[in-house]
Design an enzyme around this catalytic site. Structure first.
Site, PDB file in Angstrom:
ATOM      1  N   SER A 120       0.984  -1.171  -0.053  1.00 28.93           N
ATOM      2  CA  SER A 120       0.118   0.201  -0.001  1.00 28.93           C
ATOM      3  C   SER A 120       0.898   1.140  -0.139  1.00 28.93           C
ATOM      4  O   SER A 120       2.328   0.912  -0.014  1.00 28.93           O
ATOM      5  CB  SER A 120      -0.842  -0.273   1.343  1.00 28.93           C
ATOM      6  N   GLU A 142       0.094  10.180 -11.251  1.00 30.44           N
ATOM      7  CA  GLU A 142      -0.984   9.334 -11.719  1.00 30.44           C
ATOM      8  C   GLU A 142      -2.174   9.647 -10.703  1.00 30.44           C
ATOM      9  O   GLU A 142      -2.202   9.857  -9.720  1.00 30.44           O
ATOM     10  CB  GLU A 142      -0.606   7.965 -11.725  1.00 30.44           C
ATOM     11  N   LYS A 202      -5.157   8.701  -8.395  1.00 32.18           N
ATOM     12  CA  LYS A 202      -5.371   7.852  -7.343  1.00 32.18           C
ATOM     13  C   LYS A 202      -6.925   7.365  -7.464  1.00 32.18           C
ATOM     14  O   LYS A 202      -7.647   7.992  -7.054  1.00 32.18           O
ATOM     15  CB  LYS A 202      -5.263   8.215  -5.990  1.00 32.18           C
TER      16      LYS A 202
END
Ligand SMILES: [Zn+2]
Length: 761
Positions: A82, A114, A116
């Site tokens: 994570s 990027e 999320k």
């Protein structure tokens, strides 16, 4: 002291473990992600400061798990890590500094940025280009095997590369991505639910999760899931040196990769992008809850390693939460100018979307009932962008049993009148046009900027004038005298003079502007202009509406026999209900179909057949109805044939003008000298002769009204909705759905400059 801290840590552990269970096992969380993060960070901070408090069962010691007993298990090729979170620019800078300390001096880092995705992680394995396995993240080490379900998701390739050109598939490729619903698809799914009489889904990600974990993959297949991919977990036969290369490679192989991923040479560039993303967030086709920033160089990222369960080479920048939970303390009742009752939630103050919110919209009582929202509930509140905060739904898991149902008021809190719900309507109304709150809302709208534009008459002044009994409706404004106003507190001579001057000036507003100020449902400046193209006097609209209303009443009287007959039928089928709807609303349901049709009786009989069959007097009623309908069609034709006015709008206009109260107000205005006639259009040219325009968005130098005037002055027409007959759509900044519609229909799209050029040539 330490005892207290130990207790605090224990309480946090228990709370977090409970929410983990609700989220991962039951798929029914009772708090929002942001609040979960907050609890988690609290515990993390506590444990960092007091490592002696860490227990083996602390949720910080393991990643969350979404494992379910229903599926075979899969061991991941590499741990599915994570990300740690950043909430500010400072957090990001600190992250980079920590990393640089671990790297050789003078290392320079570049990054990818990027979105999320607010979805759920999926890990998909391809062998020699063929999809062989798909697993959920699970606990990061072991996941659930959901291969049959993932195969049903159309955007996930079953074989790579999708296009057979050049590149060949590696021997083995394990990719990581996110499964989610596009906003539009989620809304469509909810509409299906509603149509089937089922409750709406509240949270897109939970629904996506539930969909992916169906035991029957046909259910998964029936729901429109999508996916994006962003990482290679394991591979054999390829070497990718940067994250940017990975993204390009995934795209080349045919995986869906978000269009919006970016490469940036420094962290400063990334930080500059954050506000851009925050403002774009709501217009994206999918939900995101932040951004992911990754060190671009894969070797450096690997060298940085992992701390706890988080890799150091990447971080998630989280946006301020848009959804939070809070307590619903009460419901206030608002009455609008039409008398419509709107419930507003009073909330325990809560920070959401960057501001503290104490009120939120509850839409209407039907919605309250449908969502089963109760007084005292913990509710989810959403605030995103410029949208008014609203209550998404209750958290039923947090109920204590003391919650009370929310019912519409029996009487109007402002006038004491009994609240009514018209047949077939969703909303409740205060029926009294003299209700002080209705008058206030009506006058407030009437005098506002963009309507009659009476300067010096803000809401407070309007309130005072009503409270002092000086005005009872919009018409009274034009009878105010200097003597009356001077007696009011805070009204000095100069102020009174200015106010009276702006009232005087308002009398000369153009007829379209006056029409658009009356607050008729659906009649803004565009529709008002359409009306004045056909009618050049307010009185014509009143007379016509009275005639139509009379014809409608005669039709209804003739149809009452049929309506009564239908009451004796126990089980109404859909056809009978349709027919009933038609006779009850002849102006919207019947008349528009037969405008210009000479012999429509047979057709009308077909439209009403289930009703006519109920009556032994079938033939004579049919003749009577056809005559009454003919009269109605003849009367309403001038309105029904205006292009751009739909039948419901026509009904609104007729109902408004035929209303006795409104006629009295208009008569007051007329007597006071308010303009009731349209000026003949000054024609400046005919370059736009025969062309029809639709306007949308904010234009660079003119208002939409000005653009409409310009078009009409050159012989063109302006309508409010895009159809195949539209010649051009004039588009400004932030256009609405009309723009999309125009693109779909292939209507030429022009800018303000194009328009100016067209009228000059
Ligand atoms: Zn009232």
């Amino acid at each position: 002291m330490t005892d207290d801290l130990a207790q605090q840590a224990e309480r946090l552990r228990r709370e977090i473990n409970y929410h983990n269970y609700r989220y991962n096992v039951l798929s029914d969380p009772v708090i929002t992600d942001a609040e979960y993060d907050r609890l988690y960070r609290q515990l993390q901070a506590l444990e960092e400061a007091h490592p002696e408090l860490i227990t083996p069962d602390s949720p910080t010691q393991r990643a969350g798990s979404d494992l379910s007993e229903d599926f075979p298990k899969v061991q991941h090729a590499a741990p599915i890590l994570s990300l740690s979170n950043a909430f500010s620019e400072d957090d990001l800078r600190a992250w980079e500094e920590r990393n640089l300390k671990l790297l050789p001096p003078n290392t320079e880092l570049d990054y990818t940025l990027e979105p999320k995705f607010d979805g759920l992680t999926i890990v998909v394995t391809y062998e020699n280009g063929v999809l062989v396995q798909a697993a959920t993240r699970g606990n990061g080490i072991i996941g659930d095997d959901v291969t049959p379900n993932v195969r049903t998701i159309r955007s996930i390739p079953l074989r790579i590369p999708v296009e057979a050109d050049g590149k060949s598939a590696p021997e083995r490729l394990v990719v990581r991505g996110e499964i989610l619903f596009f906003k539009q698809d989620f809304e469509a799914l909810n509409q299906q639910q509603e149509a089937a009489g089922l409750p709406r889904y509240v949270n897109a990600r939970n629904t996506a999760s539930g969909t992916l974990k169906q035991k029957d993959s046909r259910i998964t297949a029936s729901r429109p899931l999508s996916a994006f991919f962003y990482d290679v977990v394991d591979s054999r036969g390829i070497v990718l040196e940067t994250q940017w290369d990975i993204l390009q490679y995934l795209r080349d192989m045919g995986f869906p990769v978000a269009d919006d991923v970016g490469y940036y040479p420094t962290l400063t560039h990334i930080i500059q992008q954050i506000p851009v993303w925050e403002s774009r967030r709501n217009s994206l086709e999918y939900e995101i809850d932040g951004l992911v920033i990754k060190v671009n160089d894969v070797a450096i990222s690997d060298e940085l390693g992992v701390v706890g369960k988080d890799p150091r080479g990447a971080i998630a920048y989280k946006f301020p939460a848009e959804e939070v939970t809070t307590k619903l303390l009460g419901v206030t009742v608002n009455i609008g100018r039409t008398g419509k009752v709107t419930p507003t939630a009073q909330l325990e103050p809560v920070f959401v979307g960057g501001v503290t919110v104490v009120n939120a919209s509850l839409h209407n009582y039907e919605q309250i009932e449908r969502l089963d929202i109760r007084l005292g509930d913990t509710v989810i509140v959403k605030r995103s962008g410029d949208v008014i905060p609203y209550v998404v739904g209750p958290v039923t898991g947090s109920r204590t049993g003391d919650e009370q149902p929310i019912l519409p008021p029996e009487t109007c809190p402002f006038s004491g009148d009994v609240i009514v719900q018209p047949e077939g309507a969703v909303d409740y109304f205060c029926p009294n046009p003299h209700c002080p709150e209705r008058v206030f809302r009506a006058v407030e709208f009437f005098v506002s900027r963009g309507a009659m534009d009476i300067e010096g008459m803000g809401p407070q002044t309007v309130k005072t004038l009503i409270d002092e009994g000086l005005i009872q409706d919009e018409g009274d404004i034009f009878y105010l005298t200097a003597e009356q106003l001077l007696e009011l507190e805070g009204f000095a001579e100069k102020k009174v003079e200015n106010l009276l001057a702006s009232i005087e000036a308002a009398k000369q507003r153009s007829l379209p502007q006056i029409l658009a100020s009356l607050g008729i449902d659906g009649v803004g400046s565009t529709v008002a202009a359409l009306l004045t193209d056909t009618f050049d006097d307010m009185q014509q609209l009143i007379t016509l509406s009275n005639t139509i209303k009379q014809a409608e009443a005669e039709f209804n009287a003739a149809a009452s026999v049929l309506v009564d007959a239908a009451k004796s039928v126990a089980d109404h089928d859909a056809e009978l209900d349709r027919a009933l709807l038609r006779v009850r609303n002849p102006l919207t349901e019947l008349a528009p179909r037969y405008v210009g049709v000479e012999d429509f009786q047979a057709r009308m009989n077909r439209a009403l057949s289930p009703l006519l069959e109920l009556s032994p007097l079938r033939d004579s009623i049919s003749i009577q109805l056809a005559q009454a309908l003919k009269k109605l069609i003849d009367a309403a034709t001038p309105l029904l044939t205006i292009e751009g006015l739909g039948p419901i709008l026509v009904q609104n206009i007729v109902d408004w003008f035929a209303d006795e109260y409104h006629q009295t107000v208009l008569e007051k205005m007329r007597k006071a000298g308010v303009n009731m006639k349209a000026e003949k259009q000054k024609v400046a040219g005919d370059s736009l002769d025969g062309m029809t325009f639709v306007l949308t968005g904010t234009l660079p130098t003119m208002t939409r009204d000005e653009a409409a005037e310009l078009i009409k002055a050159h012989g063109g027409k302006v309508t409010s909705s895009v159809s195949k007959k539209t010649s051009y759509v004039l588009v400004g900044e932030s256009p609405g759905s009309k723009f999309t519609k125009a693109q779909q229909l292939g209507i030429p799209i022009i800018s303000e400059d194009d328009l100016k050029e067209m009228v000059q040539s």
